[in-house]
Write a protein that holds these residues in place. Sequence first.
Motif, PDB file in Angstrom:
ATOM      1  N   GLU A  86     -41.537   0.161  45.646  1.00 28.41           N
ATOM      2  CA  GLU A  86     -41.121   0.853  44.319  1.00 28.41           C
ATOM      3  C   GLU A  86     -42.519   1.474  43.951  1.00 28.41           C
ATOM      4  O   GLU A  86     -43.514   1.309  44.080  1.00 28.41           O
ATOM      5  CB  GLU A  86     -40.843  -0.101  43.438  1.00 28.41           C
ATOM      6  CG  GLU A  86     -40.287   0.433  42.198  1.00 28.41           C
ATOM      7  CD  GLU A  86     -39.622  -0.840  41.244  1.00 28.41           C
ATOM      8  OE1 GLU A  86     -39.822  -0.630  40.021  1.00 28.41           O
ATOM      9  OE2 GLU A  86     -39.192  -1.571  41.695  1.00 28.41           O
ATOM     10  N   THR A  87     -42.005   2.941  43.534  1.00 26.22           N
ATOM     11  CA  THR A  87     -43.075   4.019  43.147  1.00 26.22           C
ATOM     12  C   THR A  87     -43.074   4.260  41.684  1.00 26.22           C
ATOM     13  O   THR A  87     -41.994   4.098  41.028  1.00 26.22           O
ATOM     14  CB  THR A  87     -42.949   5.158  44.125  1.00 26.22           C
ATOM     15  OG1 THR A  87     -41.826   5.851  44.055  1.00 26.22           O
ATOM     16  CG2 THR A  87     -43.478   4.870  45.362  1.00 26.22           C
ATOM     17  N   LEU A  88     -43.818   5.322  41.151  1.00 26.16           N
ATOM     18  CA  LEU A  88     -43.611   5.624  40.102  1.00 26.16           C
ATOM     19  C   LEU A  88     -42.891   7.080  40.079  1.00 26.16           C
ATOM     20  O   LEU A  88     -43.060   8.001  39.269  1.00 26.16           O
ATOM     21  CB  LEU A  88     -44.884   5.943  39.224  1.00 26.16           C
ATOM     22  CG  LEU A  88     -45.813   4.915  38.975  1.00 26.16           C
ATOM     23  CD1 LEU A  88     -47.002   4.816  38.406  1.00 26.16           C
ATOM     24  CD2 LEU A  88     -44.613   4.018  37.597  1.00 26.16           C
ATOM     25  N   GLU A  91     -40.980   8.422  37.192  1.00 19.90           N
ATOM     26  CA  GLU A  91     -41.595   8.816  35.797  1.00 19.90           C
ATOM     27  C   GLU A  91     -42.312  10.353  36.176  1.00 19.90           C
ATOM     28  O   GLU A  91     -42.470  11.287  35.329  1.00 19.90           O
ATOM     29  CB  GLU A  91     -42.718   7.846  35.716  1.00 19.90           C
ATOM     30  CG  GLU A  91     -42.095   6.672  34.798  1.00 19.90           C
ATOM     31  CD  GLU A  91     -41.309   5.786  35.910  1.00 19.90           C
ATOM     32  OE1 GLU A  91     -41.575   5.749  37.011  1.00 19.90           O
ATOM     33  OE2 GLU A  91     -40.970   4.908  35.272  1.00 19.90           O
ATOM     34  N   VAL A  92     -43.014  10.623  37.352  1.00 17.94           N
ATOM     35  CA  VAL A  92     -43.542  11.511  37.874  1.00 17.94           C
ATOM     36  C   VAL A  92     -42.518  12.646  37.865  1.00 17.94           C
ATOM     37  O   VAL A  92     -42.593  13.881  37.250  1.00 17.94           O
ATOM     38  CB  VAL A  92     -44.047  11.315  39.454  1.00 17.94           C
ATOM     39  CG1 VAL A  92     -44.809  12.880  39.632  1.00 17.94           C
ATOM     40  CG2 VAL A  92     -45.338  10.601  39.219  1.00 17.94           C
ATOM     41  N   ALA A 125     -41.114  13.685  44.927  1.00 10.15           N
ATOM     42  CA  ALA A 125     -40.779  12.792  43.684  1.00 10.15           C
ATOM     43  C   ALA A 125     -38.999  12.370  43.941  1.00 10.15           C
ATOM     44  O   ALA A 125     -38.686  11.474  43.677  1.00 10.15           O
ATOM     45  CB  ALA A 125     -40.844  13.235  42.452  1.00 10.15           C
ATOM     46  N   ASP A 129     -37.915   8.944  44.917  1.00  7.98           N
ATOM     47  CA  ASP A 129     -36.857   8.326  43.850  1.00  7.98           C
ATOM     48  C   ASP A 129     -35.397   8.089  44.318  1.00  7.98           C
ATOM     49  O   ASP A 129     -34.451   7.766  43.626  1.00  7.98           O
ATOM     50  CB  ASP A 129     -36.839   9.131  42.612  1.00  7.98           C
ATOM     51  CG  ASP A 129     -36.366   8.307  41.325  1.00  7.98           C
ATOM     52  OD1 ASP A 129     -36.614   7.165  41.357  1.00  7.98           O
ATOM     53  OD2 ASP A 129     -35.536   8.929  40.524  1.00  7.98           O
ATOM     54  N   LEU A 189     -39.236  10.135  29.096  1.00 11.23           N
ATOM     55  CA  LEU A 189     -40.422   9.584  29.420  1.00 11.23           C
ATOM     56  C   LEU A 189     -40.922   8.488  28.183  1.00 11.23           C
ATOM     57  O   LEU A 189     -41.516   7.446  28.669  1.00 11.23           O
ATOM     58  CB  LEU A 189     -41.458  10.604  29.653  1.00 11.23           C
ATOM     59  CG  LEU A 189     -41.788  11.170  30.860  1.00 11.23           C
ATOM     60  CD1 LEU A 189     -42.608  12.359  30.722  1.00 11.23           C
ATOM     61  CD2 LEU A 189     -42.266  10.230  31.729  1.00 11.23           C
ATOM     62  N   THR A 192     -39.060   5.146  28.652  1.00  9.31           N
ATOM     63  CA  THR A 192     -39.609   4.618  29.858  1.00  9.31           C
ATOM     64  C   THR A 192     -41.029   3.996  29.432  1.00  9.31           C
ATOM     65  O   THR A 192     -41.157   2.810  29.844  1.00  9.31           O
ATOM     66  CB  THR A 192     -40.029   5.575  31.071  1.00  9.31           C
ATOM     67  OG1 THR A 192     -38.860   6.418  31.122  1.00  9.31           O
ATOM     68  CG2 THR A 192     -40.182   4.777  32.045  1.00  9.31           C
ATOM     69  N   LEU A 193     -41.949   4.566  28.684  1.00 15.09           N
ATOM     70  CA  LEU A 193     -43.468   4.033  28.262  1.00 15.09           C
ATOM     71  C   LEU A 193     -43.039   2.960  27.032  1.00 15.09           C
ATOM     72  O   LEU A 193     -43.864   2.098  27.273  1.00 15.09           O
ATOM     73  CB  LEU A 193     -44.021   5.322  27.506  1.00 15.09           C
ATOM     74  CG  LEU A 193     -44.765   6.256  28.588  1.00 15.09           C
ATOM     75  CD1 LEU A 193     -45.334   7.418  27.681  1.00 15.09           C
ATOM     76  CD2 LEU A 193     -45.938   5.688  29.323  1.00 15.09           C
TER      77      LEU A 193
END
Lengths: 195, 208
Positions: A86-88, A91-92, A125, A129, A189, A192-193
């Motif tokens: 799993e990556t970010l 979000e990126v 990304a 994703d 975003l 998500t934060l």
Amino acid sequence: MNGCLRLLLILVAVSSANAAFAHVPIVGVGGVSGGLLHPYLVPAHAMSLLALGLFIGRQHEQGIALLAFATALIAGLVALTFAVGETLAGEVLLGNAAIVGILLAGAWIPPKPLTWIVAAVTGIAIALDSPPETTSIEEADLMLLGTGLGALSALGAVVGGAGYLTRPWQRLGVRIVGSWIAASAILVLALTLAR
Amino acid sequence: MIGKRFLRQRIFIVPRLLLHLFSLALILLASSASAHVGDGLAGGFLGGFEHPLFGPDHVVAMVAVGLWGAFLGAPAIWLLPVVFPLVMAFGGALGILGVPVPGIETGIAVSAIVLGLMVALAARPPLWIAAVLVGAFAIFHGHAHGAELPPGADAVAYSLGFVVATGMLHLCGIAFGLLTRWPAGRIAVRAAGGAIALAGAVFLSRLI
């Protein structure tokens, strides 16, 4: 009569069976088709591709940016075949969409290297994703192939179409769409934060 | 003769059995009713799209932004609809992150009063003042709606629907505001501004 009954029972059994969910927007559509639809039907991907396509389409030199996108996309898809965790990437992708949306809204043309970086970040990304959630390696590879083709075709179509948006009101429309994309990306975003 | 009758009976019996089986199949296939349609891609977008449309205070203020932009002419006619969603998203982010902004509902009601009065009085301040005023009100609207972003829906689709609906309200205001090209149209637009200011006063009176 037995034949009819058997046929109906088979029909009921087949129809009521749930299709395997393999990270596809339309349940039951897998393989290349499922991957192909993925960039079009995942809102964050479609939004990012639209923003990037309008952004690149507004510039005179488009070749290197498109190449950067394609290279990064393929690199990301290949990385996925090696079971990257799993990556970010999500979000990126949203952060990148917000930046591109603001650049579009302001009608700013940044230095060329920045365009190439933005294109490459979007490409990798989107790829990272799009992990296919399937148990079959062959199915996963087909879906990744479809995702690559879908993302490239979507970006190509938007870049091609953006070239025709030359009238003042059309350019204004692009700026408004850019502000909408940036606004949407900023909101998600933040969500998500907050989570 | 008997054979034909038998055959006819068979012909009627088979469709009846088929009908029963088909009904059974339909009952088995029927899924539960989905009362809440806010989930998924389309549901998320539609949920976000209809959200600002059912808030009268939001609707009148957004239309007023478009009206005022049209009244001020270029570049305000396009600058305000471009600036508003961006600042609104900033306000929305504050709402989502739980950053408190005082007097949200009051600010929204005041936005309708002030923007409506600007249109009614045909005010033509410098562009930066108009942009700052609209931007400041955008924070209130964004904060209120950002805090209401449902966690279950597709967030991107929902936010896109929400932003697009807000933009459409601006465009409605701009379209109506284009009537200012004609003398009678100017009166109609200024009257609409007055009506918006009045609506804002009603919203404010409910809060006090």
